[in-house]
Write a protein that holds these residues in place. Structure first.
Motif, PDB file in Angstrom:
ATOM      1  N   LEU A   1      -0.579  -6.400  -4.548  1.00  0.00           N
ATOM      2  CA  LEU A   1       0.335  -7.260  -5.427  1.00  0.00           C
ATOM      3  C   LEU A   1       0.334  -8.719  -5.515  1.00  0.00           C
ATOM      4  O   LEU A   1       0.360  -9.302  -6.298  1.00  0.00           O
ATOM      5  CB  LEU A   1       1.758  -6.846  -5.243  1.00  0.00           C
ATOM      6  N   ALA A   2      -0.053  -9.030  -4.022  1.00  0.00           N
ATOM      7  CA  ALA A   2       0.042 -10.557  -4.052  1.00  0.00           C
ATOM      8  C   ALA A   2      -1.241 -10.961  -4.554  1.00  0.00           C
ATOM      9  O   ALA A   2      -1.444 -12.299  -5.055  1.00  0.00           O
ATOM     10  CB  ALA A   2       0.106 -10.802  -2.309  1.00  0.00           C
ATOM     11  N   LEU A   3      -2.517 -10.459  -4.343  1.00  0.00           N
ATOM     12  CA  LEU A   3      -3.730 -10.760  -5.002  1.00  0.00           C
ATOM     13  C   LEU A   3      -3.995 -10.588  -6.299  1.00  0.00           C
ATOM     14  O   LEU A   3      -4.635 -11.411  -7.002  1.00  0.00           O
ATOM     15  CB  LEU A   3      -4.841 -10.052  -4.110  1.00  0.00           C
ATOM     16  N   ARG A   4      -3.334  -9.532  -6.933  1.00  0.00           N
ATOM     17  CA  ARG A   4      -3.573  -9.037  -8.391  1.00  0.00           C
ATOM     18  C   ARG A   4      -5.182  -9.223  -8.593  1.00  0.00           C
ATOM     19  O   ARG A   4      -5.418 -10.208  -9.364  1.00  0.00           O
ATOM     20  CB  ARG A   4      -2.736  -9.939  -9.289  1.00  0.00           C
ATOM     21  N   PRO A   5      -5.733  -8.484  -7.903  1.00  0.00           N
ATOM     22  CA  PRO A   5      -7.221  -8.471  -8.084  1.00  0.00           C
ATOM     23  C   PRO A   5      -7.786  -8.112  -9.278  1.00  0.00           C
ATOM     24  O   PRO A   5      -9.103  -8.649  -9.371  1.00  0.00           O
ATOM     25  CB  PRO A   5      -7.722  -7.668  -6.901  1.00  0.00           C
ATOM     26  N   PHE A   6      -7.209  -7.487 -10.184  1.00  0.00           N
ATOM     27  CA  PHE A   6      -7.859  -6.993 -11.277  1.00  0.00           C
ATOM     28  C   PHE A   6      -7.040  -7.734 -12.731  1.00  0.00           C
ATOM     29  O   PHE A   6      -5.934  -8.240 -12.453  1.00  0.00           O
ATOM     30  CB  PHE A   6      -7.526  -5.582 -11.626  1.00  0.00           C
ATOM     31  N   GLY A   7      -7.729  -7.721 -13.778  1.00  0.00           N
ATOM     32  CA  GLY A   7      -7.066  -8.339 -14.890  1.00  0.00           C
ATOM     33  C   GLY A   7      -5.801  -7.944 -15.543  1.00  0.00           C
ATOM     34  O   GLY A   7      -5.204  -8.462 -16.181  1.00  0.00           O
ATOM     35  N   SER A   8      -5.622  -6.504 -14.930  1.00  0.00           N
ATOM     36  CA  SER A   8      -4.515  -5.694 -15.566  1.00  0.00           C
ATOM     37  C   SER A   8      -4.142  -4.763 -14.702  1.00  0.00           C
ATOM     38  O   SER A   8      -4.878  -4.332 -13.819  1.00  0.00           O
ATOM     39  CB  SER A   8      -4.820  -4.949 -16.966  1.00  0.00           C
ATOM     40  N   TYR A   9      -2.738  -4.197 -14.876  1.00  0.00           N
ATOM     41  CA  TYR A   9      -2.471  -2.688 -14.225  1.00  0.00           C
ATOM     42  C   TYR A   9      -2.533  -3.100 -12.540  1.00  0.00           C
ATOM     43  O   TYR A   9      -2.465  -2.138 -11.717  1.00  0.00           O
ATOM     44  CB  TYR A   9      -3.368  -1.731 -14.572  1.00  0.00           C
ATOM     45  N   ASN A  10      -2.162  -4.181 -12.196  1.00  0.00           N
ATOM     46  CA  ASN A  10      -2.442  -4.507 -10.646  1.00  0.00           C
ATOM     47  C   ASN A  10      -1.271  -3.679 -10.038  1.00  0.00           C
ATOM     48  O   ASN A  10      -1.319  -3.353  -8.961  1.00  0.00           O
ATOM     49  CB  ASN A  10      -2.368  -6.062 -10.376  1.00  0.00           C
ATOM     50  N   GLY A  11       0.060  -3.611 -10.636  1.00  0.00           N
ATOM     51  CA  GLY A  11       1.181  -3.337 -10.207  1.00  0.00           C
ATOM     52  C   GLY A  11       0.972  -1.749  -9.696  1.00  0.00           C
ATOM     53  O   GLY A  11       1.189  -1.141  -8.818  1.00  0.00           O
ATOM     54  N   LEU A  12       0.603  -1.089 -10.938  1.00  0.00           N
ATOM     55  CA  LEU A  12       0.355   0.444 -10.803  1.00  0.00           C
ATOM     56  C   LEU A  12      -0.529   0.916  -9.874  1.00  0.00           C
ATOM     57  O   LEU A  12      -0.599   1.882  -9.363  1.00  0.00           O
ATOM     58  CB  LEU A  12      -0.122   0.923 -12.387  1.00  0.00           C
ATOM     59  N   VAL A  13      -1.736   0.021  -9.758  1.00  0.00           N
ATOM     60  CA  VAL A  13      -2.709   0.345  -8.793  1.00  0.00           C
ATOM     61  C   VAL A  13      -2.318   0.149  -7.505  1.00  0.00           C
ATOM     62  O   VAL A  13      -2.412   1.017  -6.385  1.00  0.00           O
ATOM     63  CB  VAL A  13      -3.943  -0.494  -8.982  1.00  0.00           C
ATOM     64  N   ALA A  14      -1.597  -0.990  -7.092  1.00  0.00           N
ATOM     65  CA  ALA A  14      -0.884  -1.298  -6.047  1.00  0.00           C
ATOM     66  C   ALA A  14       0.091  -0.086  -5.565  1.00  0.00           C
ATOM     67  O   ALA A  14      -0.022   0.155  -4.075  1.00  0.00           O
ATOM     68  CB  ALA A  14      -0.226  -2.400  -5.882  1.00  0.00           C
ATOM     69  N   ARG A  15       0.964   0.399  -6.221  1.00  0.00           N
ATOM     70  CA  ARG A  15       1.771   1.426  -5.705  1.00  0.00           C
ATOM     71  C   ARG A  15       1.119   2.766  -5.655  1.00  0.00           C
ATOM     72  O   ARG A  15       1.459   3.434  -4.864  1.00  0.00           O
ATOM     73  CB  ARG A  15       2.812   1.539  -7.102  1.00  0.00           C
ATOM     74  N   THR A  16       0.003   2.983  -6.424  1.00  0.00           N
ATOM     75  CA  THR A  16      -0.849   4.250  -6.150  1.00  0.00           C
ATOM     76  C   THR A  16      -1.693   4.114  -5.020  1.00  0.00           C
ATOM     77  O   THR A  16      -1.508   5.318  -4.190  1.00  0.00           O
ATOM     78  CB  THR A  16      -1.951   4.427  -7.310  1.00  0.00           C
ATOM     79  N   ALA A  17      -2.161   3.061  -4.579  1.00  0.00           N
ATOM     80  CA  ALA A  17      -2.835   2.895  -3.314  1.00  0.00           C
ATOM     81  C   ALA A  17      -1.801   3.166  -2.262  1.00  0.00           C
ATOM     82  O   ALA A  17      -2.229   3.741  -1.172  1.00  0.00           O
ATOM     83  CB  ALA A  17      -3.523   1.475  -3.081  1.00  0.00           C
ATOM     84  N   GLY A  18      -0.663   2.572  -2.357  1.00  0.00           N
ATOM     85  CA  GLY A  18       0.662   2.892  -1.317  1.00  0.00           C
ATOM     86  C   GLY A  18       0.937   4.250  -1.085  1.00  0.00           C
ATOM     87  O   GLY A  18       0.691   4.922   0.038  1.00  0.00           O
ATOM     88  N   ARG A  19       0.639   5.137  -2.314  1.00  0.00           N
ATOM     89  CA  ARG A  19       0.894   6.582  -2.294  1.00  0.00           C
ATOM     90  C   ARG A  19      -0.312   7.212  -1.526  1.00  0.00           C
ATOM     91  O   ARG A  19      -0.074   8.133  -0.842  1.00  0.00           O
ATOM     92  CB  ARG A  19       1.029   7.068  -3.553  1.00  0.00           C
ATOM     93  N   ILE A  20      -1.249   6.666  -1.867  1.00  0.00           N
ATOM     94  CA  ILE A  20      -2.610   7.315  -1.090  1.00  0.00           C
ATOM     95  C   ILE A  20      -2.556   7.146   0.474  1.00  0.00           C
ATOM     96  O   ILE A  20      -2.823   8.263   1.006  1.00  0.00           O
ATOM     97  CB  ILE A  20      -3.966   6.727  -1.671  1.00  0.00           C
ATOM     98  N   VAL A  21      -2.011   5.915   0.800  1.00  0.00           N
ATOM     99  CA  VAL A  21      -1.806   5.735   2.350  1.00  0.00           C
ATOM    100  C   VAL A  21      -0.993   6.871   2.828  1.00  0.00           C
ATOM    101  O   VAL A  21      -1.016   7.536   3.968  1.00  0.00           O
ATOM    102  CB  VAL A  21      -1.431   4.394   2.578  1.00  0.00           C
ATOM    103  N   MET A  22       0.233   6.891   2.201  1.00  0.00           N
ATOM    104  CA  MET A  22       1.363   8.013   2.695  1.00  0.00           C
ATOM    105  C   MET A  22       0.759   9.464   2.554  1.00  0.00           C
ATOM    106  O   MET A  22       1.351  10.130   3.591  1.00  0.00           O
ATOM    107  CB  MET A  22       2.435   7.698   1.641  1.00  0.00           C
ATOM    108  N   ILE A  23      -0.198   9.842   1.797  1.00  0.00           N
ATOM    109  CA  ILE A  23      -0.645  11.236   1.775  1.00  0.00           C
ATOM    110  C   ILE A  23      -1.606  11.147   2.771  1.00  0.00           C
ATOM    111  O   ILE A  23      -1.565  12.262   3.752  1.00  0.00           O
ATOM    112  CB  ILE A  23      -1.277  11.494   0.227  1.00  0.00           C
ATOM    113  N   GLY A  24      -2.326  10.331   2.890  1.00  0.00           N
ATOM    114  CA  GLY A  24      -3.587  10.572   3.760  1.00  0.00           C
ATOM    115  C   GLY A  24      -3.206  10.246   5.148  1.00  0.00           C
ATOM    116  O   GLY A  24      -3.902  10.978   6.218  1.00  0.00           O
ATOM    117  N   SER A  25      -2.099   9.767   5.446  1.00  0.00           N
ATOM    118  CA  SER A  25      -1.813   9.473   6.951  1.00  0.00           C
ATOM    119  C   SER A  25      -1.038  10.746   7.417  1.00  0.00           C
ATOM    120  O   SER A  25      -0.818  10.863   8.701  1.00  0.00           O
ATOM    121  CB  SER A  25      -0.683   8.433   6.760  1.00  0.00           C
TER     122      SER A  25
END
Length: 274
Positions: free
Chosen positions: A183-207
């Motif tokens: 979220l701090a970086l917003r590396p993409f031109g769009s949908y950064n919030g959605l991507v950031a929250r999904t990545a957090g979800r992946i960490v929770m699942i994979g851990s």
């Protein structure tokens, strides 16, 4: 952060963070211990996915009622519907990327942006890659200073190395850092919030903290509200111990509220079966 081999581990010792980690674990255990989960976990996972997507879309400015999300089939009409559609697609994709995430987080992030932007009218050359110098970012609810493209590239690589290396940091801490950093970086031109929250979800699942993905933090973040979300993110961006702890504990509270939501779904199913 510490310069040890596991710099995230130091964050787990910040004031209030051990208590948040413990509280999240207890909340997750309550859901997994529910008798409905033992025989109908697929239903709980599906419902958590729907509610999580709704919550994530709400944080991105598309605050639809749950029944509207459930009812709709066309998500291409306008910007709000495209945001909801992107959130639904990302939620469905999250569980498919675990093995790749552990080996190449940057590939997964590129894939998540591709999935989010699919069919959304985003120019093909802007999809699935970090932004270049001078390229705009559409993330209207996050008004923090935007890091330059070179800084984004360097910090993404550092984040990737941390994930690949693994470590002893609690899953909540790692998920919060991944979420906050994107979220701090917003590396993409769009949908950064959605991507950031999904990545957090992946960490929770994979851990292994939430392997069936039944504790949608996005629900909790939505319930806590956008103002609190942005304020907590500002703490992360500050880089201070107090700010980092505030962000991690905020993320912990969101997971607890997501767990509570799925517990309520379990209760409702149990009453319906009685």
């Amino acid at each position: 952060m510490s310069t040890t081999a596991d710099p995230l581990a130091a964050l787990g010792a910040l004031p209030g963070v051990p208590e948040a980690v413990d509280s999240v674990r207890k909340a997750v255990d309550r859901v997994y211990g529910h008798r409905v989960m033992r025989r109908r976990s697929n239903e709980i996972t599906a419902e958590a996915a729907l509610r999580g997507a709704r919550g994530s879309a709400a944080l991105a400015g598309a605050d639809w009622a749950l029944e509207e999300v459930r009812r709709r089939t066309d998500f291409s009409v306008d910007e709000e519907s495209r945001t909801v559609g992107a959130a639904l697609r990302l939620t469905a994709e999250a569980g498919q990327l675990l093995s790749i995430w552990r080996q190449s987080p940057l590939r997964v992030l590129a894939r998540l942006h591709l999935v989010a932007a699919g069919g959304a009218g985003v120019s093909d050359e802007l999809v699935g890659r970090p932004r270049l110098a001078g390229e705009p970012v559409n993330e209207p609810l996050i008004e923090l200073p935007l890091p330059g493209a070179d800084e984004v590239a360097g910090r993404l690589e550092g984040l990737s190395q941390l994930i690949i290396a693994g470590g002893s940091a609690p899953a909540l801490v790692t998920a919060a850092v991944v979420h906050g950093e994107l979220l701090a970086l917003r590396p993409f031109g769009s949908y950064n919030g959605l991507v950031a929250r999904t990545a957090g979800r992946i960490v929770m699942i994979g851990s292994g903290l939430d392997p069936k993905s039944v504790c949608p933090a996005e629900v909790g973040h939505g319930e806590l509200g956008r103002a609190a979300y942005v304020a907590a993110l500002e703490g992360y961006v500050s880089g201070t111990p107090e700010g980092m702890a505030a962000w991690i504990t905020h993320c912990g509270r969101a997971v607890e509220l997501g767990a509570r939501e799925s517990t309520a779904v379990c209760e409702a199913l149990q009453r319906g079966a009685a």
